[in-house]
Design a protein around this motif. Structure first.
Motif, PDB file in Angstrom:
ATOM      1  N   GLY A 135      -3.959  11.159   3.560  1.00  0.00           N
ATOM      2  CA  GLY A 135      -5.360  11.393   3.911  1.00  0.00           C
ATOM      3  C   GLY A 135      -5.630  12.626   3.579  1.00  0.00           C
ATOM      4  O   GLY A 135      -6.683  13.250   4.403  1.00  0.00           O
TER       5      GLY A 135
ATOM      6  N   THR B  62      -0.885  12.139  -6.140  1.00  0.00           N
ATOM      7  CA  THR B  62      -2.038  11.294  -5.415  1.00  0.00           C
ATOM      8  C   THR B  62      -1.565  10.373  -4.675  1.00  0.00           C
ATOM      9  O   THR B  62      -2.205   9.984  -3.502  1.00  0.00           O
ATOM     10  CB  THR B  62      -2.448  10.713  -6.765  1.00  0.00           C
TER      11      THR B  62
ATOM     12  N   LYS C 124      -8.358  10.643   7.763  1.00  0.00           N
ATOM     13  CA  LYS C 124      -8.056   9.298   7.673  1.00  0.00           C
ATOM     14  C   LYS C 124      -6.915   8.617   8.461  1.00  0.00           C
ATOM     15  O   LYS C 124      -6.524   7.701   8.744  1.00  0.00           O
ATOM     16  CB  LYS C 124      -8.025   8.651   6.159  1.00  0.00           C
TER      17      LYS C 124
ATOM     18  N   CYS D  61      -1.334  12.132  -1.068  1.00  0.00           N
ATOM     19  CA  CYS D  61      -2.521  12.411  -0.707  1.00  0.00           C
ATOM     20  C   CYS D  61      -3.291  11.065  -0.162  1.00  0.00           C
ATOM     21  O   CYS D  61      -3.777  11.288   1.028  1.00  0.00           O
ATOM     22  CB  CYS D  61      -3.512  13.209  -1.733  1.00  0.00           C
ATOM     23  N   ASP D  62      -3.040   9.995  -0.640  1.00  0.00           N
ATOM     24  CA  ASP D  62      -3.788   8.710  -0.229  1.00  0.00           C
ATOM     25  C   ASP D  62      -3.053   8.595   1.068  1.00  0.00           C
ATOM     26  O   ASP D  62      -3.632   7.816   1.887  1.00  0.00           O
ATOM     27  CB  ASP D  62      -3.526   7.771  -1.454  1.00  0.00           C
TER      28      ASP D  62
ATOM     29  N   THR E 220       0.808  -1.210  -0.037  1.00  0.00           N
ATOM     30  CA  THR E 220      -0.006   0.103   0.006  1.00  0.00           C
ATOM     31  C   THR E 220       0.850   1.203  -0.079  1.00  0.00           C
ATOM     32  O   THR E 220       0.234   2.492  -0.165  1.00  0.00           O
ATOM     33  CB  THR E 220      -1.076   0.155   1.384  1.00  0.00           C
TER      34      THR E 220
ATOM     35  N   THR F 299      -6.759  15.711   0.568  1.00  0.00           N
ATOM     36  CA  THR F 299      -7.325  16.065  -1.002  1.00  0.00           C
ATOM     37  C   THR F 299      -6.386  16.500  -1.835  1.00  0.00           C
ATOM     38  O   THR F 299      -5.335  16.931  -1.367  1.00  0.00           O
ATOM     39  CB  THR F 299      -8.717  16.948  -0.850  1.00  0.00           C
ATOM     40  N   TYR F 300      -6.461  15.973  -2.913  1.00  0.00           N
ATOM     41  CA  TYR F 300      -5.343  16.391  -4.040  1.00  0.00           C
ATOM     42  C   TYR F 300      -5.283  17.686  -4.326  1.00  0.00           C
ATOM     43  O   TYR F 300      -4.444  18.455  -4.539  1.00  0.00           O
ATOM     44  CB  TYR F 300      -5.751  15.254  -5.272  1.00  0.00           C
TER      45      TYR F 300
END
Length: 1825
Positions: free
Chosen positions: A365, A358, A585, A361-362, A276, A367-368
């Motif tokens: 947690g 991206t 998140k 950001c993932d 991940t 926003t892009y």
């Protein structure tokens, strides 16, 4: 002596050199004052003229003597200067492979760039507890010194580790913490020490990186405080960090890397849990590929990540938090790959759908859109409005990098905070040791803000170091009362003021940061304006306006101003932080950024242990305003934290470790002098040397000075006062008194004075050597001359001898010829004479034969007539004698019969009177004596007659045989003469015939001889051929036999080797398995004790009621195997409650116990009633039998029985009188008045003889009476049992009917029996008397011997000094008291046995008296009734009861038995005087009874109680050697008894038949034997630990340091850290101390009855410990590796072997354990130059490993100038030859290793039934069965 006088020819000096910094040279000409130059010769033979400075005229530095080169402490050098320090470090590092060196209080550590085996647990154990100066320099020695001072002085300590990057600071700090964790242990079960060590891999992963100088460089500073409790065990730790290099996150130079954690994650990206994170290779990310060196040789990043994760887990950071950390780190890598492009000149943009953004950001947690916007925009605030402004690509990239750095810094602080939380405990901290791992002085081509802060910190530390060194030097001078003169040293306070004072560099930097338009250029101009003209330490570069130069204590450093303001501000876009804070998140990210005022800074405020407050570099957030202007800068924070660090260090005792980087290429053991001297100047080592050299650097104690320079003194100079002797000698040797000072305990010397003294000493020794050489050469020349002279004399002797032999040979030949002639002539004359003699003899023979025959015939006729007359006359005389004899005998018989009848009637009348018995006895005795005399006379006459007859018969027989032989000879001669006369004629005829045949035969013989000669030649030829063939065949046969023998021998040797190897392998496997099993037992015991301790703590913490308490359970793990059954458990609970060992018992258990107790009491009462009924029935039956037996007795014996009773009472009275007289005699003898020959002695002896005579008379009367009674009893057996015996007339008639002959025969037999008994009694009394007299004489002799011994001892004591006299008298008194105690104990035991025997006799006599009294009472009440008594035969001694070797006890007495026999028994008291192993015998006898009654519960409980009690006493007194030895001996004896009496045939071979009857019959205790064997193993290991604790302090002092052979080894100069002196002071252990202790161990074990085989194993273990500890210290002490110390060690080992020989223990294997030490000592003494020497060393040192051999050779140090060092080439030759050895690389021997112990079966010959229990054991409740 002037310094210039030392510059003489052959003196060696140091001169400057551009390449090597300093180069050695030798003077070729003496220097004189005023010479402008020195004539030198370099080591390569080049001549050089060294010109002196015309202004200063400074001479070059002098070089130290070779024996001082390589010293452990630089301050021990005679000449203290830079070249001497540099050369000493180089020699130690390159030649001896030693990386540590002391420099006063500083430990200099040089990075070897190689893994060395000097940091193992064995090295830690070797340094633990040692003084810092007693071992070779080591980081462990510094750690031990800090730990010891913390415990001793109750003061906190600090270890300051500094140095350049790559010098080994982190490794040194890590090893120091490992040492603390190993030697102290933790105070709880939380494994705090493991957590402290586990913090290292975490901090290295997130704070270390690869640089051009170091593969694992720490890019931050840290100070770790390790907390300790009152028992000085680790309870926790706390870490402070300083100045993390955040810029490395976004930029790395060539050949460098980012922090390790990034590469570890990239290398592990293939793991499933990391999918991940969207990571790949490190080359794919900008932040990890800039240095173009992503891989470190020899490092596996994947394995390193596993180590890091395990460390996180150990510190309590779970998997979820770990994955969160890895997410943040992966997000940083992705953020670095976000590409920002130009939109125009003032704005930038991120392309949509950027893959890395991206992913970022993932992961976090957010926003892009928000992240992409604020990466390219910034918010500007004014007083009224807020603007959003675009920023160009360069600024956007810098903002992105700033965000990455900020995130990593937050993450770093979070990890540090959680590591500190994991290391904090709730136990109060008593003290701490801080380890400071901080960057050293740095200077690069481009130096920026980081280097400025680092050098600022080093300035502060250097100032603290200078002050501490100055303070210690001042304390030393004041302590020794030396006049203190102010020493000038470098003070760097001006440089510190330049940096941190008001308007200093940092102050101006902060001020410029507050300016809206502040820049690096304007800040530089302010620096120039402020300091350029006012401070000499500040300079401006000529060619730059954007840089400045500061003169630091180490060197000048030029700093570039670019980036100073930005790094000091450390700003980041707040909107980007807000976006991260808004993450929904990722909780960890929010935790990093929310409430920043509460977040922990690198050294933020964390509540530590013990109420201490940690230092912080962050400002107080509560007082911080929202505006940026009031935020503290990085420089301000660093200055504050540094100030707090200095306060902490000043409050502790510092210890300094200076790490040196030997070269810039990371080459192993390569020394670059330029780089080394640069670091030495920078780290303050040379400043320490300069401060020491300014005063009196060389310091000697008076004893050491006297021992070293005794050779410079004359005999008259030596005084009893060593101090005065040294003072007088120094005044003569050194004229300038300013060169030395006398302190209280030491002599202080100026620099160079020790070298001067060494020169004088060497000159004196050289002169002595020349004299010795002269004498030896003279002796050799004279020996050669004497040898030549002896050879010449020998040649002359042999020549003259040859001539004499030739003369003697000629004379012998002449004499031989004369003798031959003489004998030849004699032979001819003798032959003629013999012919004439033969003819005359023949004629004489014939004539004499005729005359002899005539005479023989006449004699024969006369002899036969005489025989006939003799026989007739004899027959007539015998006939007359027989007639007379028959008549006389008939007349005697008639008269004797008449007298016998009269005497018989008279005897019948007086048969019952005592007078009769007396007369009878007297008369019979007289008759017996007369008869005996008559028999003796007759036997004597018979012997005389027989001898005469035998003589006559033998003479007659001999004469007859002679005459018969003569007759036969004469007859033969006559017949032979007749035959020879007849043969003469026939012989003449035969002679003629033979002559004819002879001539014919001669012809035939000649023919046959010719043929035989021919045949012989042929046969010889054939035989020679056959011999040749036979020889060849034999040769072939021999070759074949030899080949067969060789093959068979090879096969035999091969098989023998294979069998031996297999046997050795099996033995090794067995020993390893046994050792593993015993180690498991040890671990089991440790866990058991740990369990007991935890149980104690738990019980003590859970006590809630005041009336209840819990104690340790005495049950061991054995109880899990052999548990008590329910009944015994209940009884044991009741008995323990009676002893106040209370436990919590619930109600149900109490009721159950009460019910069971009631049932047992009822059962016991019923059994008792039944037993009483049986006893009553038995008594009634016995009384009935006695009554019937009494009715069968006769009243006729009433009078005899009464008379016998009177005689017995009289006998008892006489015995009593005799006993009293003997007692008085013994008392008088003991009082000294009864010596033989004294009047009292004679009187008592006469009384004793009279009593003995009277007693004999009484005994005779009793015996006669009893013999008569026995005869009467035999006569009564022929009568009918129903006849009454009340009528004496019937008995008289029966007696009268006996025939006279039978009566006389019976009386004679009775008298013979009486006589034998009387003789036996007389002999017994005589032996008793002789024994008593002999005993009195022996006592008198003992008194005389004791008196003589006392006189000798007194004479010896008077010759001793007073102290020794007192000690000797005390020792003698102790010995005497011990002997008296033993004698008294023996007497007490004898008296106990006597009392028991007398009690038994008293019972028997009282029973007899009772029976007699009852019989007399019956006789008085009914005199007419028949009163019958048992007829007592002759008095036979009563046999004692036959015991079966068992002891009976009640169940309730078991605890009392265990308590008295085990728990309260003291070996030093009463137990020493008992039979060895008596407690074991008693326990086994109790066990035998439980087995005998088939009580399995009793057996189980007794064995379990015994095991638990022994464990309890060992736990209580496990450190007492006597106690442990005593119970080891008894446990082994108990185990042997269990085997000996188990019934197994293997153990019954040596038993007697009686012992075989004592074998256990009902239970097989094989499992318990294993448990007891395990217990014995545990006791043995405890015994070894006790011995090790006692011997450990003695070994090094006695075996290494003490000079057993005085004067062999000299004392070398030592430095600031003094070693233990080798001179035996009061209280110093010597070899004699070790031998005495070994003898004490041996005597104690022998006294306790330990098995001899077990004693051998103990001694072997003792010698292994001595050898291992001695060798380990030898390998860690350079000063001990010398030729003279090898001689000392070999002498000490020989003394140990002599001790083994005296004790008879040479075969126990103890000598073999000393083999490594012996070979090490031999290695110190053998030659070490040529290849042959190397081969000899390799073949000799088989018990040493290669590492040990090389270590000894590296450490070898000459004590005198006449010895030579071992060359590096020789050591390499040794390493090459030993390359193929298969051995462990371990350097030190394992001192904790314990040989596996075995307990060989040793049966006891002691019979169990003979064992007596002394009353001192308080075991009266035991009953012998």
């Amino acid at each position: 002596m002037a310094a210039s006088e030392l510059y003489t020819k052959c003196a060696r000096v140091w001169i400057p050199d551009a390449e090597e910094v300093w180069k050695s040279a030798e003077l070729t000409k003496d220097y004189k004052n005023g010479d402008p130059s020195l004539q030198l010769m370099l080591e390569d033979g080049t001549s050089l003229e060294h010109k002196l400075d015309p202004k200063t005229k400074n001479l070059p530095y002098l070089r130290n003597p070779d024996i001082l080169v390589g010293e452990n402490d630089l301050t021990a050098l005679s000449y203290l200067h830079e070249p001497a320090v540099l050369h000493n470090l180089k020699v130690r590092f390159v030649d001896s492979k030693l990386i540590y060196t002391y420099c006063g209080i500083v430990l200099v550590a040089i990075n070897p760039y190689e893994t060395l085996p000097i940091y193992g647990s064995d090295i830690i154990n070797a340094y633990s507890g040692q003084n810092m100066g007693d071992m070779d320099p080591h980081i462990f020695a510094v750690a031990e010194e800090a730990y010891k001072q913390m415990a001793r002085d109750e003061r906190n300590q600090s270890i300051i580790v500094s140095g350049e990057s790559g010098a080994g600071k982190t490794v040194s700090a890590k090893y120091a913490m490992r040492y603390f964790a190993t030697v102290s242990g933790s105070a709880s079960e939380a494994n705090v020490e493991e957590k402290v060590l586990a913090s290292n891999p975490i901090m290295e992963a997130i704070g270390n990186a690869k640089t051009t100088r170091n593969d694992n460089s720490s890019r931050f500073g840290k100070y770790i405080e390790i907390g300790f409790d009152t028992r000085f065990r680790i309870i926790g730790a706390n870490m402070r960090t300083y100045l993390l290099e955040k810029s490395r996150v976004v930029f790395q130079a060539d050949e460098e890397r980012n922090y390790h954690i990034f590469y570890q994650l990239c290398a592990s990206s293939h793991l499933p849990e990391f999918k991940t994170l969207k990571l790949s290779s490190a080359n794919d990310f900008l932040y990890t590929r800039q240095g173009r060196s992503p891989v470190i040789d020899g490092v596996d990043d994947t394995k390193e990540l596993c180590t890091t994760r395990n460390a996180f887990t150990l510190l309590g950071i779970n998997e979820s938090y770990q994955m969160g950390l890895f997410q943040v780190l992966a997000a940083i890598l992705h953020l670095g790959n976000v590409e920002i492009k130009d939109r125009d000149s003032d704005s930038s943009v991120i392309p949509p759908n950027n893959r890395h953004l991206t992913a970022f950001c993932d992961l976090v947690g957010v926003t892009y859109q928000d992240m992409s916007q604020w990466l390219c925009h910034r918010k500007l605030k004014t007083a009224t409005e807020t603007y959003i402004k675009t920023i160009p690509r360069l600024q956007a990239t810098n903002a992105r990098d700033a965000l990455s750095k900020h995130i990593y810094a937050k993450l770093f602080n979070w990890i540090v905070e959680h590591v500190n939380k994991a290391l904090i405990t709730n136990v109060k901290q008593h003290s701490f040791i801080g380890v400071l791992d901080i960057y050293g002085f740095e200077t690069f081509e481009i130096n920026s803000f980081e280097q400025f802060c680092i050098n600022y910190a080093n300035e502060k530390l250097q100032q603290q170091f200078n002050m501490h060194v100055f303070k210690l030097e001042q304390e030393e001078y004041m302590k020794e009362q030396i006049p203190w003169t102010l020493i000038d040293f470098y003070d760097n306070q001006p440089c510190i003021n330049l940096i941190e004072a008001k308007m200093g560099v940092l102050d101006l930097l902060d001020e410029e940061c507050k300016m809206p338009k502040g820049s690096d250029d304007s800040w530089a101009q302010k620096l120039y304006n402020t300091h350029l003209k006012t401070c000499s330490l500040f300079e401006k570069p000529r060619m730059s306006n954007r840089a400045f130069i500061i003169q630091h204590f180490a060197d000048k450093v030029e700093y570039q101003c670019d980036g100073f303001l930005a790094k000091n501000k450390d700003t980041v876009n707040e909107e980007q932080i807000n976006v991260l804070k808004a993450s929904k998140k990722f909780d960890l990210l929010v935790e990093l950024f929310q409430d920043e005022e509460k977040a922990t800074s690198p050294t933020g405020q964390v509540q530590g242990t013990g109420g201490r407050t940690r230092l912080s570099i962050k400002p107080d957030k509560s007082r911080e305003k929202s505006s940026k202007e009031h935020k503290k800068t990085v420089g301000c924070q660093f200055r504050n934290s540094l100030q707090m660090l200095m306060e902490t260090l000043n409050a502790t005792t510092p210890h300094y470790v200076r790490c040196i980087k030997p070269n810039d290429f990371k080459l192993a053991f390569t020394f670059d002098p330029k780089r080394a001297v640069q670091q030495l100047r920078a780290c303050g080592v040379l400043e320490t040397i300069r401060i020491s050299a300014a005063g009196f650097p060389s310091r000697w104690t008076y004893q050491e000075f006297f021992s070293r320079y005794r050779v410079l003194m004359k005999q008259k100079d030596v005084l009893p006062d060593k101090k005065m002797t040294c003072r007088n000698v120094l005044e003569k040797l050194v004229q300038d008194q300013d060169k030395y000072q006398f302190g209280k305990t030491k002599i202080f010397f100026r620099a160079g004075q020790v070298a001067y003294l060494e020169k004088l000493r060497a000159d004196k020794l050289r002169a002595a050597c020349i004299r010795i050489q002269k004498t030896i050469r003279c002796w050799l020349a004279r020996k050669k001359y004497l040898r030549k002279r002896s050879a010449a004399i020998t040649i002359q002797r042999y020549t003259r001898g040859y001539q004499a032999r030739c003369l003697a040979k000629f004379m012998r030949r002449t004499q031989a010829a004369t003798i031959i002639q003489k004998y030849q002539r004699m032979y001819v004359e003798k032959k003629r004479y013999r012919q004439k003699q033969a003819a005359a003899l023949a004629m004489q023979t014939i004539l004499r034969a005729y005359m002899a025959r005539q005479k023989y015939q006449a004699l024969l006729r006369e002899h036969k007539a005489v025989i006939i007359q003799k026989r007739v006359r004899g027959w007539l005389a015998r006939c007359w004698y027989k007639r007379c004899l028959v008549s006389i005998v008939y007349l005697q018989c008639c008269i004797r019969r008449m007298r016998a009848r009269r005497e018989l009637k008279k005897l019948k009348i007086e048969a019952r009177s005592v007078e009769h018995f007396k007369k009878l006895n007297k008369g019979m005795e007289n008759k017996i004596m007369q008869l005996q005399r008559r028999i003796d006379e007759q036997s004597k006459e018979n012997r005389t007659v027989n001898e005469r007859l035998i003589g006559l018969e033998s003479s007659y027989t001999a004469e007859t045989e002679r005459m018969r032989g003569d007759l036969n000879r004469l007859r033969g001669v006559e017949e032979e003469a007749k035959n020879k006369t007849n043969q003469v004629t026939s012989l003449l005829e035969e002679l003629e015939r033979l002559r004819k045949e002879l001539s014919a035969t001669q012809q035939e013989k000649k023919t046959i001889e010719d043929w035989a000669q021919t045949y012989r030649d042929e046969m010889e030829k054939m035989v020679s051929e056959l011999k040749d063939q036979n020889g060849s065949l034999k040769k072939e046969k021999d070759d074949l036999n030899r080949l067969i023998q060789e093959q068979s021998q090879q096969m035999t040797e091969k098989m023998a080797r294979a069998i031996a190897q297999e046997t050795q392998q099996l033995e090794t496997d067995l020993n390893e398995e046994r050792s593993r099993y015993q180690n498991l037992l040890t671990e089991h015991l440790r866990l058991e004790e740990k369990y007991d301790d935890l149980k104690e703590e738990m019980v003590s913490s859970n006590v809630s009621k005041p009336g209840h308490r819990r104690t340790d359970s005495t049950h061991s793990s054995n109880e899990s195997e052999y548990t008590y059954n329910s009944e015994y458990a209940e009884l044991e609970e009741g008995s323990r409650a009676a002893e106040d060992v209370t436990r919590g018992i619930d109600t149900s258990l109490t009721l159950k116990l009460q019910k069971r107790l009631t049932e047992l009491e009822q059962e016991k009462q019923s059994l008792r009633n039944e037993l009483e009924n049986k006893e009553e029935q038995f008594q009634r039956a016995r009384a009935r039998d006695d009554a019937e037996f009494k009715k069968a007795r006769g009243a006729e014996l009433e009078y005899e029985s009464l008379k016998r009773q009177e005689l017995e009472s009289e006998n008892k009275k006489l015995k009593h009188n005799l006993a009293e007289m003997r007692q008085s005699l013994l008392g008088d003898a003991a009082a000294g008045a009864g010596a033989p020959g004294s009047p009292a002695y004679k009187v008592l002896l006469e009384q004793l003889n009279a009593s003995c005579e009277e007693l004999d008379v009484r005994k005779e009367e009793v015996l006669i009476l009893r013999s008569q009674l026995v005869s009467q009893k035999e006569a009564m057996h022929h009568k009918d049992e129903k006849e009454t015996m009340t009528e004496p007339s019937v008995y008289a008639e029966d007696v009268s009917k006996l025939k006279d002959a039978d009566e006389l025969k019976q009386a004679c037999i009775g008298l013979k029996d009486t006589n034998r008994l009387l003789e036996h009694q007389v002999q017994t009394q005589r032996r008793t008397y002789e024994n008593e007299v002999e005993a009195l004489r022996g006592e008198l002799q003992n008194v005389k011997e004791e008196n003589n011994r006392q006189q000798q001892l007194l004479a010896q004591n008077l010759q001793l000094p007073p102290e020794a006299r007192i000690e000797a008298s005390l020792q003698h008194e102790i010995t005497r008291l011990t002997n008296e105690n033993l004698d008294l104990m023996e007497q007490l035991e004898k008296q106990d046995r006597t009392i028991r025997k007398l009690k038994k006799q008293l019972k028997v006599y009282s029973k007899r008296i009772g029976e007699m009294g009852a019989g007399q009472t019956e006789g008085q009440t009914s005199p007419g009734q028949m009163v019958e008594e048992p007829i007592h035969p002759v008095n036979i001694p009563r046999r004692e009861k036959d015991f079966q070797g068992m002891l009976e006890y009640k169940k309730e007495d078991e605890l009392k038995l265990v308590k008295n026999l085990i728990l309260e028994l003291k070996p030093r008291g009463v137990a020493v005087n008992l039979i060895p192993g008596l407690p074991a015998y008693i326990l086994f006898m109790c066990l035998r009874h439980a087995d005998y009654v088939n009580d399995d519960q009793k057996v189980r409980t007794l064995l379990t109680s015994t095991i638990n009690s022994i464990k309890k006493i060992l736990k209580k007194r496990g450190d007492d050697f006597e106690t442990v030895s005593f119970w080891l001996a008894n446990t082994c004896r108990f185990l042997h008894c269990l085997k000996q009496y188990s019934g197994d045939e293997a153990f019954m071979k040596h038993n007697t038949s009686r012992q075989n009857e004592h074998c256990l019959s009902n239970f097989d205790l094989a499992e318990y034997r294993q448990v007891i064997s395990d217990l014995a193993i545990q006791i043995y290991q405890q015994l070894i630990k006790c011995m090790e604790n006692i011997l450990q302090p003695m070994i090094v002092s006695g075996m290494l340091e003490h000079e057993t052979i005085q004067g062999v080894s000299g004392v070398k100069p030592t430095g600031l850290r003094k070693r233990t002196s080798s001179i035996a002071d009061e209280g110093t252990y010597t070899l004699d101390s070790i031998l005495r202790q070994l003898s004490a161990f041996h005597s104690t074990m022998c006294q306790h009855g330990t098995d001899p085989e077990l004693i051998k194993q103990v001694v072997k273990q003792q010698f292994y410990i001595i050898g291992a500890v001695t060798l380990n210290n030898l390998l860690l002490r350079k000063d001990m590796c010398s030729w003279s110390k090898g001689m000392q060690i070999r002498y000490n080992v020989s003394q140990l072997e002599e001790w083994l020989r005296d004790k008879g223990l040479m075969t126990c294997g103890a000598k073999e354990t000393l083999e490594p030490l012996i070979q090490a000592a031999q290695l110190l003494q053998v030659k070490k130059k040529t290849d042959e020497d190397a081969e000899a060393i390799c073949s000799m040192c088989l018990a040493l490993t290669t590492a040990q051999i090389v270590k000894v050779l590296n450490l070898y140090t000459p004590v005198n100038e006449f010895e030579e060092r071992v060359s590096v080439a020789f050591i390499r030759t040794i390493q090459t030859r030993l390359r193929d050895r298969c051995e462990s690389p371990q350097l030190l021997m394992d001192t904790k290793m314990i040989y596996p112990v075995t307990f060989p079966f040793s049966p006891s010959s002691l019979a169990l039934e003979t064992i007596q229990i002394p009353s001192s054991l308080n075991l009266a409740f035991l009953t012998r069965v």
